[in-house]
Scaffold this motif. Structure first.
Motif, PDB file in Angstrom:
ATOM      1  N   SER A  20      45.292  37.459  39.450  1.00 19.59           N
ATOM      2  CA  SER A  20      45.457  39.034  39.679  1.00 19.59           C
ATOM      3  C   SER A  20      47.184  39.009  40.074  1.00 19.59           C
ATOM      4  CB  SER A  20      44.751  40.130  41.173  1.00 19.59           C
ATOM      5  OG  SER A  20      45.622  41.035  40.440  1.00 19.59           O
ATOM      6  N   PHE A  21      47.783  39.717  39.683  1.00 20.97           N
ATOM      7  CA  PHE A  21      49.311  39.430  39.860  1.00 20.97           C
ATOM      8  C   PHE A  21      49.515  40.473  40.529  1.00 20.97           C
ATOM      9  CE2 PHE A  21      49.440  42.856  36.826  1.00 20.97           C
ATOM     10  CZ  PHE A  21      50.034  43.978  37.256  1.00 20.97           C
ATOM     11  N   MET A  22      49.005  41.055  41.045  1.00 17.77           N
ATOM     12  CA  MET A  22      49.049  41.558  42.455  1.00 17.77           C
ATOM     13  C   MET A  22      48.525  40.870  43.724  1.00 17.77           C
ATOM     14  SD  MET A  22      47.557  45.333  41.426  1.00 17.77           S
ATOM     15  CE  MET A  22      47.855  46.874  42.638  1.00 17.77           C
ATOM     16  N   ASN A  23      47.904  39.990  43.831  1.00 14.65           N
ATOM     17  CA  ASN A  23      47.597  39.109  44.244  1.00 14.65           C
ATOM     18  C   ASN A  23      46.410  38.022  44.938  1.00 14.65           C
ATOM     19  OD1 ASN A  23      46.095  37.912  46.792  1.00 14.65           O
ATOM     20  ND2 ASN A  23      45.344  39.341  48.306  1.00 14.65           N
ATOM     21  N   PRO A  24      47.464  37.069  44.617  1.00 12.26           N
ATOM     22  CA  PRO A  24      46.589  35.295  43.886  1.00 12.26           C
ATOM     23  C   PRO A  24      44.659  35.222  44.152  1.00 12.26           C
ATOM     24  CG  PRO A  24      48.342  35.113  45.447  1.00 12.26           C
ATOM     25  CD  PRO A  24      48.466  36.673  45.574  1.00 12.26           C
ATOM     26  N   ASP A  25      44.581  36.269  45.290  1.00 12.54           N
ATOM     27  CA  ASP A  25      43.640  35.544  45.949  1.00 12.54           C
ATOM     28  C   ASP A  25      41.903  36.779  44.853  1.00 12.54           C
ATOM     29  OD1 ASP A  25      43.972  34.364  47.633  1.00 12.54           O
ATOM     30  OD2 ASP A  25      44.431  36.215  49.436  1.00 12.54           O
ATOM     31  N   SER A  59      40.382  37.863  41.762  1.00 11.57           N
ATOM     32  CA  SER A  59      40.977  38.294  40.326  1.00 11.57           C
ATOM     33  C   SER A  59      41.138  39.477  39.585  1.00 11.57           C
ATOM     34  CB  SER A  59      39.411  37.566  39.559  1.00 11.57           C
ATOM     35  OG  SER A  59      38.768  36.766  40.237  1.00 11.57           O
ATOM     36  N   VAL A  60      40.881  38.759  37.984  1.00  9.73           N
ATOM     37  CA  VAL A  60      41.499  40.679  37.344  1.00  9.73           C
ATOM     38  C   VAL A  60      40.605  40.502  35.897  1.00  9.73           C
ATOM     39  CG1 VAL A  60      43.757  39.095  35.888  1.00  9.73           C
ATOM     40  CG2 VAL A  60      43.419  41.277  35.882  1.00  9.73           C
ATOM     41  N   ALA A  61      40.179  41.459  35.493  1.00 10.56           N
ATOM     42  CA  ALA A  61      39.305  41.229  34.111  1.00 10.56           C
ATOM     43  C   ALA A  61      39.928  42.448  33.343  1.00 10.56           C
ATOM     44  CB  ALA A  61      38.181  41.746  34.469  1.00 10.56           C
ATOM     45  N   VAL A  91      36.018  45.923  44.471  1.00 13.37           N
ATOM     46  CA  VAL A  91      37.333  46.553  43.809  1.00 13.37           C
ATOM     47  C   VAL A  91      38.666  47.087  44.463  1.00 13.37           C
ATOM     48  CG1 VAL A  91      38.141  48.204  42.199  1.00 13.37           C
ATOM     49  CG2 VAL A  91      35.876  46.956  42.051  1.00 13.37           C
ATOM     50  N   GLU A  92      39.721  45.873  43.863  1.00 10.98           N
ATOM     51  CA  GLU A  92      41.253  46.928  45.068  1.00 10.98           C
ATOM     52  C   GLU A  92      42.258  47.632  44.446  1.00 10.98           C
ATOM     53  OE1 GLU A  92      40.976  45.677  47.934  1.00 10.98           O
ATOM     54  OE2 GLU A  92      39.602  44.054  48.226  1.00 10.98           O
ATOM     55  N   ALA A  93      41.884  47.524  42.679  1.00 10.90           N
ATOM     56  CA  ALA A  93      42.930  48.028  42.255  1.00 10.90           C
ATOM     57  C   ALA A  93      41.993  49.106  40.474  1.00 10.90           C
ATOM     58  CB  ALA A  93      43.837  47.120  41.924  1.00 10.90           C
ATOM     59  N   VAL A  94      42.450  49.663  40.093  1.00 12.37           N
ATOM     60  CA  VAL A  94      41.776  49.998  38.329  1.00 12.37           C
ATOM     61  C   VAL A  94      43.251  49.976  37.831  1.00 12.37           C
ATOM     62  CG1 VAL A  94      40.992  51.470  36.960  1.00 12.37           C
ATOM     63  CG2 VAL A  94      40.018  50.403  39.410  1.00 12.37           C
ATOM     64  N   VAL A 150      36.981  38.462  44.835  1.00  9.35           N
ATOM     65  CA  VAL A 150      35.223  38.224  44.671  1.00  9.35           C
ATOM     66  C   VAL A 150      34.924  37.067  45.618  1.00  9.35           C
ATOM     67  CG1 VAL A 150      33.688  36.624  43.116  1.00  9.35           C
ATOM     68  CG2 VAL A 150      35.460  37.795  42.237  1.00  9.35           C
ATOM     69  N   ASP A 151      33.343  37.591  45.929  1.00  7.66           N
ATOM     70  CA  ASP A 151      32.989  37.097  47.340  1.00  7.66           C
ATOM     71  C   ASP A 151      32.422  35.482  46.517  1.00  7.66           C
ATOM     72  OD1 ASP A 151      31.883  35.742  49.555  1.00  7.66           O
ATOM     73  OD2 ASP A 151      30.347  37.264  49.932  1.00  7.66           O
ATOM     74  N   TRP A 152      33.216  34.602  46.546  1.00  6.39           N
ATOM     75  CA  TRP A 152      32.706  33.646  45.956  1.00  6.39           C
ATOM     76  C   TRP A 152      32.100  32.182  47.310  1.00  6.39           C
ATOM     77  CZ3 TRP A 152      34.227  33.265  41.106  1.00  6.39           C
ATOM     78  CH2 TRP A 152      35.164  33.936  40.937  1.00  6.39           C
TER      79      TRP A 152
END
Length: 130
Positions: free
Chosen positions: A21-26, A28-30, A63-66, A77-79
Motif C-alpha cells: 500500500s502507498f498509504m503505509n508500507p506495512d 497490503s493492497v488489493a 481493513v485499514e482503508a477502502v 495482514v497478520d503474516w
C-alpha cells in the motif's frame, strides 16, 4: 429467549505479498473486485493467496482503508499466522469452526441482568460494576 438473526461471514480478499500500500508500507493492497464482498474499515477479513498447483495460503487481516474511487482495499495482514492450507476443505472448515465458536460465545452470555430487585432490595452479582 435469544434469537440470532444472522452471522456475518468475513470478506475474503486475494493477497499478493508483493503488493504494498502507498498509504503505509506495512499494509497490503488489493482490488475491491478481488474481494468476496465490500469490506468495512476496521473489519477482520480473510486474506488468501491462491496457488495453482499447491495448497492456498490463508490468514487474517484488518481493513485499514477502502478507496471506492480507485477500487482498492488496504489491509494489514497478520503474516505471523499466514499459513499454507493442507487441503482446500480445511480453509472452509476453519472458517466454519471460527463462526461456530463465535455463535457459542454469544449464546453462552449471562442469562440475567447485571442487577435485579427482590422485595425492594437491590442485588448485584459479585464483581459487577454498577
Amino acid at each position: 429467549m435469544f434469537t440470532l438473526d444472522f452471522v456475518k461471514v468475513p470478506a475474503k480478499v486475494v493477497v499478493d505479498p508483493n503488493s504494498v500500500s502507498f498509504m503505509n508500507p506495512d499494509w497490503s493492497v488489493a482490488l475491491l473486485e478481488e474481494a468476496s464482498q465490500v469490506p468495512v474499515v476496521g473489519e477482520r477479513i480473510v486474506a488468501y493467496q491462491p496457488e495453482v498447483d499447491a495448497p492456498d495460503w490463508l490468514g487474517y487481516a484488518r481493513v485499514e482503508a477502502v478507496d471506492q474511487v480507485h477500487g482498492l482495499v488496504h489491509f494489514n495482514v497478520d503474516w505471523d499466522n499466514f499459513a499454507e492450507e493442507s487441503t482446500p476443505v480445511s480453509a472452509a472448515a476453519r472458517l466454519v469452526n471460527a463462526s461456530t465458536a463465535l455463535v457459542s460465545e454469544l449464546l453462552s452470555g449471562p442469562r440475567f441482568p447485571e442487577s435485579f430487585a427482590v422485595s425492594g432490595r437491590r442485588f448485584v452479582p459479585s464483581g459487577a460494576v454498577v
